[in-house]
Write an enzyme that holds these catalytic residues in place. Sequence first.
Site, PDB file in Angstrom:
ATOM      1  N   ILE A 125       0.819  -1.215   0.000  1.00 23.69           N
ATOM      2  CA  ILE A 125       0.000   0.000   0.000  1.00 23.69           C
ATOM      3  C   ILE A 125       0.859   1.274   0.000  1.00 23.69           C
ATOM      4  CG2 ILE A 125      -0.274   0.133   2.509  1.00 23.69           C
ATOM      5  CD1 ILE A 125      -3.249   0.898   1.927  1.00 23.69           C
ATOM      6  N   HIS A 167      13.598  -3.164  11.611  1.00 22.42           N
ATOM      7  CA  HIS A 167      12.671  -2.423  10.744  1.00 22.42           C
ATOM      8  C   HIS A 167      11.401  -3.176  10.378  1.00 22.42           C
ATOM      9  CE1 HIS A 167      15.895   0.459  10.511  1.00 22.42           C
ATOM     10  NE2 HIS A 167      16.705  -0.508  10.113  1.00 22.42           N
ATOM     11  N   GLN A 168      10.999  -4.177  11.148  1.00 20.20           N
ATOM     12  CA  GLN A 168       9.730  -4.871  10.901  1.00 20.20           C
ATOM     13  C   GLN A 168       8.607  -4.049  11.518  1.00 20.20           C
ATOM     14  OE1 GLN A 168       9.335  -8.766  12.670  1.00 20.20           O
ATOM     15  NE2 GLN A 168       7.563  -9.280  11.427  1.00 20.20           N
ATOM     16  N   ASN A 177      12.335  -8.652   7.146  1.00 21.89           N
ATOM     17  CA  ASN A 177      12.818  -8.106   8.419  1.00 21.89           C
ATOM     18  C   ASN A 177      12.205  -8.869   9.592  1.00 21.89           C
ATOM     19  OD1 ASN A 177      14.070  -5.966   6.946  1.00 21.89           O
ATOM     20  ND2 ASN A 177      12.129  -4.873   6.913  1.00 21.89           N
ATOM     21  N   HIS A 196       6.672 -11.388   6.408  1.00 18.70           N
ATOM     22  CA  HIS A 196       6.391 -10.946   5.045  1.00 18.70           C
ATOM     23  C   HIS A 196       7.698 -10.659   4.322  1.00 18.70           C
ATOM     24  CE1 HIS A 196       6.319  -7.351   7.634  1.00 18.70           C
ATOM     25  NE2 HIS A 196       6.650  -6.611   6.576  1.00 18.70           N
ATOM     26  N   PHE A 197       7.667 -10.934   3.038  1.00 16.47           N
ATOM     27  CA  PHE A 197       8.807 -10.718   2.156  1.00 16.47           C
ATOM     28  C   PHE A 197       8.430  -9.634   1.159  1.00 16.47           C
ATOM     29  CE2 PHE A 197       9.281 -14.859   3.906  1.00 16.47           C
ATOM     30  CZ  PHE A 197      10.625 -15.170   3.890  1.00 16.47           C
TER      31      PHE A 197
END
Length: 134
Positions: free
Chosen positions: A32, A89-90, A83, A96-97
């Site tokens: 998004i 930084h997640q 991450n 998720h990739f």
Amino acid sequence: MAATCIFCKIIKGEIPSFKLFESDKTFAFLDINPLSRGHALVIPKFHGAKLTDIPDEQLDEILPLAKRLAKAIGATDFNVLQNNGRIAHQMVDHVHFHVIPKPDEKQGLGVGWPQQPTDMAALKALFEELKPKV
């Protein structure tokens, strides 16, 4: 699936997404807030915050799908990023990739690699633990 997880809600169709692919184990959709045109996310349907929380058999479609998405968008240069944890930084606690096309110097992922000195003896000792025990 976690009831409050935004990605679990996307998988269930409770939150709209631009779906690119779906199977029994995997879901892919456009980011998004893309860093470049075609920036996509590939996620396991199995909920887990970090990569180490996901069973191996739930991950077997991830990289082949990331490869297919990069080819489909026509990306010759791209990043595949994953991450684990806030300081890494997640932002969403569901594995998720990111597949991020890098069409030029300004678009896509910008990365710095602050190199650190390497203690090879300590690394060798650490990775000795990974060798199979006989």
